[in-house]
Design an enzyme around this catalytic site. Structure first.
Site, mmCIF file in Angstrom:
data_model
loop_
_atom_site.group_PDB
_atom_site.id
_atom_site.type_symbol
_atom_site.label_atom_id
_atom_site.label_comp_id
_atom_site.label_asym_id
_atom_site.label_seq_id
_atom_site.Cartn_x
_atom_site.Cartn_y
_atom_site.Cartn_z
ATOM 1 N N CYS A 90 0.812 -1.223 0.000
ATOM 2 C CA CYS A 90 0.000 0.000 0.000
ATOM 3 C C CYS A 90 0.846 1.275 0.000
ATOM 4 O O CYS A 90 0.301 2.373 -0.107
ATOM 5 C CB CYS A 90 -0.935 -0.006 1.196
ATOM 6 S SG CYS A 90 -1.700 -1.606 1.440
ATOM 7 N N HIS A 129 -3.585 7.840 5.623
ATOM 8 C CA HIS A 129 -3.847 6.525 5.016
ATOM 9 C C HIS A 129 -5.286 6.102 5.334
ATOM 10 O O HIS A 129 -5.993 5.610 4.476
ATOM 11 C CB HIS A 129 -2.836 5.524 5.563
ATOM 12 C CG HIS A 129 -2.817 4.213 4.846
ATOM 13 N ND1 HIS A 129 -2.603 4.107 3.501
ATOM 14 C CD2 HIS A 129 -2.977 2.938 5.297
ATOM 15 C CE1 HIS A 129 -2.628 2.830 3.131
ATOM 16 N NE2 HIS A 129 -2.860 2.097 4.206
ATOM 17 N N HIS A 189 -9.668 1.167 -0.904
ATOM 18 C CA HIS A 189 -8.224 1.052 -0.704
ATOM 19 C C HIS A 189 -7.640 0.445 -1.972
ATOM 20 O O HIS A 189 -7.769 -0.753 -2.221
ATOM 21 C CB HIS A 189 -7.938 0.178 0.512
ATOM 22 C CG HIS A 189 -6.502 0.195 0.931
ATOM 23 N ND1 HIS A 189 -5.490 0.658 0.116
ATOM 24 C CD2 HIS A 189 -5.891 -0.171 2.091
ATOM 25 C CE1 HIS A 189 -4.338 0.567 0.747
ATOM 26 N NE2 HIS A 189 -4.558 0.066 1.949
#
Lengths: 741, 509
Positions: A158, A290, A328
């Site tokens: 990520c 995030h 995400h």
């Protein structure tokens, strides 16, 4: 030896962006955000997986309209091509304008290619299998736009695309590129979707980061920014959207998937980026966090951000997460989220977090932007991302067109190689160039047998080799270990396929047991930076980090990133490790890639301990100094016009994945290095992809150390050539001959 | 269930799934924190352990597990508590129910069987050497009749309309005397005991010629076992039978599998369709494509599933299923490939796998001979058939799955020449476009040419093609006799057979 025109004062600015996301592309992004649209919705394709949720932010329309090409390319490639086209258009750059420029591509990718791999394996279709590896998505885009600059593929899950953007800035400052296309792309595979469910981290509906309803929503898409130096942008009167002023990264060394609960890793990363930018935390007006929506992430991350910006005082900067827009998007997350800020700022707004009716207890007390865009033109903003393996990245940007004077950078530190080790069919270290143990038996290397204290249950083969090689190298370095500050030690990992044996077990589970029987204990090892996380825990590495994947050059790319971080004194010690395991699927993939001797692949790892002047102990003699890193594209006769001068090189060691590329490279390097006594190939009996660069470097170090007075090897060039015929290299100086700064 | 048993099972799961050595487990106290000494599990291990326990016991442990300590003893307590709740939810269900309101528990059925076996004059009258045709009736009555015959050493034949009924068998058995326990339970041991017994299935066959096939109970029970190994069916609370067990597919899926899984079954009688009494519990719906629309009567619960066989599920239903999945969370579907002759061959996930791609059941093997003919080796074949030559076109995929490419292009002999039925069909399609059509060559020994070509076209139009154009198109082929029908008739298994087409055509004429 001259490493050409490095200029830390060169300001990296963003002059364009492009994206494909579940809430639209360049044309529709802001309108979607302003309307509070989420791209997360129930997905019919996922409903049949019998999982707890079937929501995700997929690019359904894009997938439908590009279905014809999906047999040829993974959607990650197709998303990325569209995003890069938009980014170039936004920056006002045509392909003709790029033709005579060194255009680098820094590409972040987490788990793309899995669907096409499984299809390829089921159909025994090598063309599909060939499209699987992470670097392939990057290489496809590089070749689609016929770029003639360096190509890097970042695979730290990520944080992949934010790592890519950060490294792109370094390339501009180091004058290794004129224009950088940086970002990431990821297509959501069923296996990954099921894997996140095995971790019980997926929201039943649309995620609401910071809200009492926890859980993340997965997504996909691509986002790329165009970066160039402020000087170049001003010369062509480009519209400057933001200036990338600082970047930082860190490792938690805490857990495979869960973040450190007080956000210390996030805090270190953001603090590093602030210091790099020369700005105080209180000057930051906004942070795009995030903010995944999981109970473990949000509160810990906000704590970390607060600590970096305001110490123990309440945080004044506004904060939001863009995950409720995009889901995400894993390898594309950092880039898409940064673009969401750039798009909003273009209109004088900041992005919001959608769906937060009640704020979770550990997320209260922050200036959260909820539901609607906040009207606020900011001067400074930051973006943070975190990944599996405990990897954190931060970017600090100045908004708008005014180019501020950058802070004066600290003088560069010299960078040395202190030790090395490799494990394949035997174990070798710098301390003893012959095997220090008997040849390994067929079972291969066992970390539990050699270093039981470093072994953890269920540790993958790749992690065992990587940790073992690193441990041998550290032991050989003679560096003090007890007093080492973990936050001043960086970890850099290179692997083409990651833990392929674990991935293979996961594929089997999916095929035989179904998506709802994917094992959490396996899934966490399927991300390509899983071994970096294990390496960090085993060796207490909490400083900077990056994870690279390529088809032959990733080892020297990891060294390149370590070189930049050590040179800038972000860390004083670095472990650079490259490795791969061997499985039926990895052999099948390498056969599809038509690399030489694919069936002779065996698990292996190579490790370097690198230090800068701060980290060099007084009683330690390094093996060599790294002077520069560079790249040459030999495909279609392309070469970088401003190559580092290689005329003074005494010796060249070159490694390649295929024999004909090796011969081509030897010929080219003989021409480029007329003074070289010899251009020798890497001597290795087994196929090694990820570690070929480091093994060539180790061979170069060996040859330097065995030099005779009649024919001293003071300057050695190490080169690896990947499957795309792109060369990456570094120049080593023997320490005695290295010019003192 | 005793706490100790669950604790022991959790330890087994830990050993296998978390790769913990037996010696390490021996040091673990049941009250010890699993995240601490001696195992030092992490949160990912705990997730896997919980998932394994959920799968093993078919229960949900989230989110309740958050309230408990991470130790084996507490986990066992939670499992027992959740098992109790599931059992309470299932308590209102009887083992065997039907939409006409009849319902029985296992003990009740066993008692009825024993009474018939002990006292039925009708049963005593039946020959043991001849097969006994069983009448079409309520599914539970049907199976009681079948098992009375099997347990008394007779061979039942299913599939006809007339024959022996349960009512006939019961006549004269209510004499107040205690019955002899010929049967003690409807379970695996009974199926093993009756292993060599055979059941006859009368099928209409796609050509319209009825066929009688005999299957051993052993073969069918093996198939039920194989299915349960290939497909995880343990999580469904109820089996909803939208088909009768008088066909082999129904016999296995609506009778043997419920017994194998020890799950309640609800038989939908064609005359008394009723909503299944499943409440919030997930159910496994057994159907053939022709009764797909009956699912509309069901309040499908999240996590339910559909099993279809007997005929191709088809693209239209595939699309409808995908639409249904949007409104029914976690709805899944499986299409089973097979026939009475072959038994189950393979399965595919509806709306996920390619419509023609099937995964073979684990005990089934399939190979292609030199001519590309598919040869099936399976324990589920008819009695005394070591292999079966399939009349289907099959492609073997590299991952072990098969692609079913339809029936082989049939060849018929006309005036001494071998001609292709598919070719004839294509020529006919020129006149009818995409309208569904079926073509048969009916052999006739009295016809010197070999027989005649019959065509049936599903169309609302009554306009026949121009005869001259037809003759031109079929110059070297027999000109077919064409019947135009507004819709094709379907039999109980959802198939269109020659006999039913002829029947409708004659009625129309």
């Amino acid at each position: 030896m001259q490493s050409n025109n490095h200029n830390d004062n060169a300001m990296a600015v963003i002059t364009g962006y492009g994206l494909e996301s579940a809430i639209g592309n360049n044309q529709t992004l802001f309108a979607s955000m302003a309307a509070g649209h989420s791209g997360v919705r129930a997905q019919a394709d996922f409903a049949q997986l019998q999982l707890e949720s079937h929501h995700a932010a997929l690019l359904n329309e894009f997938r439908t309209s590009h279905k014809a090409r999906s047999d040829q390319f993974d959607f990650a490639t197709l998303f990325a091509i569209s995003a890069v086209e938009q980014a170039l258009a936004d920056a006002g750059l045509s392909l003709e304008q790029l033709a005579d420029k060194r255009v680098a591509l820094c590409f972040g990718n987490a788990n793309s290619g899995t669907d096409i791999l499984l299809e390829g394996m089921a159909q025994q279709d090598n063309e599909k299998i060939k499209q699987y590896p992470a670097y392939r998505q990057a290489a496809n885009v590089h070749s689609h736009f016929n770029l003639n600059g360096p190509l890097f593929c970042f695979t730290s899950a990520c944080t992949a695309s934010s790592s890519a953007i950060s490294f792109g800035r370094e390339l501009l400052r180091d004058n290794k590129a004129d224009i950088v296309l940086a970002g990431g792309s990821d297509s959501l595979a069923r296996l990954v979707y099921a894997g996140f469910h095995s971790l019980r981290s997926v929201s039943a509906g649309v995620c609401s980061p910071y809200g009492v309803d926890t859980g993340l929503s997965l997504g996909e898409g691509a986002g790329f920014v165009v970066m160039e130096t402020a000087e170049a942008a001003q010369q062509r009167a480009a519209n400057i959207l933001a200036q990338l002023r600082g970047s930082g990264s860190s490792l938690d060394a805490y857990h495979a998937t869960a973040p450190e609960p007080e956000g210390r890793g996030v805090s270190r990363s953001l603090s590093m980026a602030l210091a790099d930018a020369g700005v105080s935390g209180t000057q930051i007006n906004y942070v795009n966090s995030h903010g995944t929506g999981t109970p473990a992430n949000d509160g810990a991350e906000l704590q970390g951000i607060r600590r970096a910006l305001n110490g123990e005082q309440p945080m004044t900067a506004k904060v939001s997460s863009s995950k409720s827009y995009f889901g995400h998007a894993l390898g594309a997350a950092g880039a898409l989220e940064l673009i969401s800020v750039l798009a909003a700022q273009r209109h004088g707004y900041l992005p919001a977090t959608l769906g937060v009716n009640d704020v979770r207890e550990d997320c209260q007390g922050y200036a959260l932007i909820r539901e609607r865009l906040a009207e606020h033109q900011v001067d400074w903003f930051a973006s943070t991302n975190s990944a599996f393996g405990g990897h954190n990245t931060s970017l600090v940007l100045a908004s708008g067109e005014v180019v501020l004077t950058p802070k004066k950078p600290a003088p560069h530190q010299r960078v040395f190689i202190a030790a090395h080790a490799r494990i394949d069919s035997q174990i070798r270290t710098a301390a003893d160039k012959t095997a220090i143990s008997a040849k390994l038996d067929e079972a291969g290397f066992s970390l539990k047998a050699h270093f039981p204290a470093l072994y953890r249950r269920r540790m993958s083969c790749l992690s065992q080799y990587a940790i073992g090689a690193a441990e041998f190298a550290l032991a050989a370095s003679g560096l003090e270990r007890e007093t080492n500050d973990p936050t001043r030690c960086g970890g850099y990992f290179a692997t083409a396929l990651g833990c392929s044996e674990v991935q293979e077990r996961n594929y089997d589970d999916l095929a035989k047991l179904g998506a709802n029987n994917i094992k959490s204990t396996l899934f966490t090892d399927t991300v390509l930076n899983a071994s970096l996380g294990s390496l960090a825990i085993a060796h207490s590495i909490r400083g900077t980090a990056a994870n690279f994947s390529d088809c032959g050059n990733e080892g020297l790319q990891a060294l390149w990133q370590a070189f930049y971080d050590l040179r800038a004194d972000r860390v004083e010690r670095a472990l650079v490790v490259a490795g791969e395991d061997s499985s039926n699927s990895s052999k099948q993939i390498w056969q599809a890639q038509a690399v030489d001797a694919a069936d002779t692949q065996q698990a292996n790892a190579a490790a370097l301990v690198m230090v800068n002047e701060s980290g060099l102990a007084t009683n330690t003699q390094p093996l060599a100094e790294v002077v520069t890193c560079f790249t040459i594209s030999t495909a279609q006769g392309k070469q970088l016009p401003e190559m580092v001068s290689l005329e003074e090189v005494d010796h060249v060691v070159v490694a390649a994945t295929r024999q004909h590329e090796l011969q081509h490279a030897q010929h080219l390097l003989s021409e480029l290095c007329p003074q070289a006594q010899s251009v020798t190939p890497l001597v290795d009996n087994h196929l090694c992809i990820a570690s070929q660069g480091l093994k060539a470097l180790i061979q170069g170090l060996d040859e330097m150390s065995s030099q005779t007075s009649e024919a001293p090897l003071c300057r050695v060039l190490v080169v690896s050539v990947n499957a795309e015929q792109i060369m990456h290299g570094c120049v080593l100086h023997s320490v005695a001959s290295a010019p003192r700064s | 269930m005793r706490h100790q048993q669950v604790v022991a099972q959790i330890r087994v799961l830990m050993q296998h799934s978390l790769e913990i050595e037996v010696s390490e487990l021996a040091e673990l106290d049941n009250q010890a924190d699993l995240l601490g000494a001696p195992l030092f599990l992490d949160s990912i291990d705990m997730l896997q352990l919980i998932a394994d326990c959920e799968r093993h016991y078919c229960i949900k442990l989230y989110p309740q597990r958050h309230t408990l300590r991470n130790c084996v003893a507490d986990l066992a307590t939670l499992i027992i508590s959740q098992l109790g709740q599931t059992q309470v939810a299932q308590q209102h269900l009887h083992r065997f129910m039907a939409s006409d309101g009849s319902h029985y528990d296992e003990a009740g059925l066993v008692e009825l069987l024993n009474r018939v076996l002990s006292f039925s004059p009708e049963l005593a009258r039946l020959s043991k050497t001849e097969e006994v045709q069983v009448a079409q009736q309520n599914a539970i009555a049907l199976m009681l009749t079948v098992f009375s015959l099997l347990l008394s050493g007779r061979t039942p034949v299913l599939g006809g309309n007339d024959g022996l009924s349960w009512q006939q068998l019961c006549a004269g058995t209510d004499n107040g005397e205690p019955a002899t326990p010929h049967c003690t339970g409807l379970d695996a041991s009974l199926m093993h005991r009756l292993g060599n017994a055979r059941v006859g299935f009368l099928t209409s066959g796609s050509t319209g010629k009825p066929n009688l096939f005999f299957k051993s109970l052993h073969s069918m029970w093996s198939e039920a076992e194989g299915i349960c190994q290939s497909l995880d069916l343990s999580g469904y609370a109820l089996i909803n039978a939208l088909i009768s067990p008088q066909h082999m597919y129904g016999f296995i899926w609506t009778w043997l599998i419920p017994i194998r899984l020890n799950k309640p079954v609800f038989y939908q009688d064609a005359q008394y369709i009723d909503a299944t009494p499943c409440g919030e519990l997930s159910m496994l719906n057994i159907l053939v494509p022709s009764v797909w629309d009956l699912l509309a009567h069901e309040n499908l619960t999240p996590g339910s599933a559909v099993i279809s066989s007997g005929a191709p599920f088809g693209a239209r239903r595939e699309a409808e299923f995908a639409t249904l999945q949007k409104t029914v969370p976690q709805l899944s579907g499986v299409e089973v490939l097979g026939s009475t002759e072959t038994g189950g061959i393979g399965f595919r996930t509806i709306a996920q796998d390619c419509i023609a791609t099937f995964t073979l059941f684990s005990e089934v093997r399939l190979r292609l001979d030199d001519q590309g003919t598919a040869i099936l080796h399976s324990p589920y074949l008819l009695s005394d058939h070591p292999e079966f030559v399939m009349m289907d076109r099959i492609a073997l995929l590299s991952d072990g799955r098969i692609r079913h490419l339809g029936r082989k292009d049939k060849v018929f002999k006309y005036k001494g020449k071998r001609l292709s039925l598919e070719e004839a069909k294509q020529r006919l399609q020129v006149f009818f476009g995409t309208a569904p059509l079926k073509l048969f060559f009916v052999e006739d020994d009295n016809d010197k040419r070999g027989g005649q070509l019959l065509a049936f076209v599903e169309t609302q139009s009554q306009q026949h093609p121009c005869e001259q154009a037809l003759r031109d198109a079929f110059r070297d082929y027999p000109v077919p006799n064409i019947a135009l029908l507004p819709s094709f008739p379907l039999n109980q298994m959802g198939k269109t057979t020659l006999s039913s087409l002829l029947e409708v055509t004659h009625a129309k004429q």
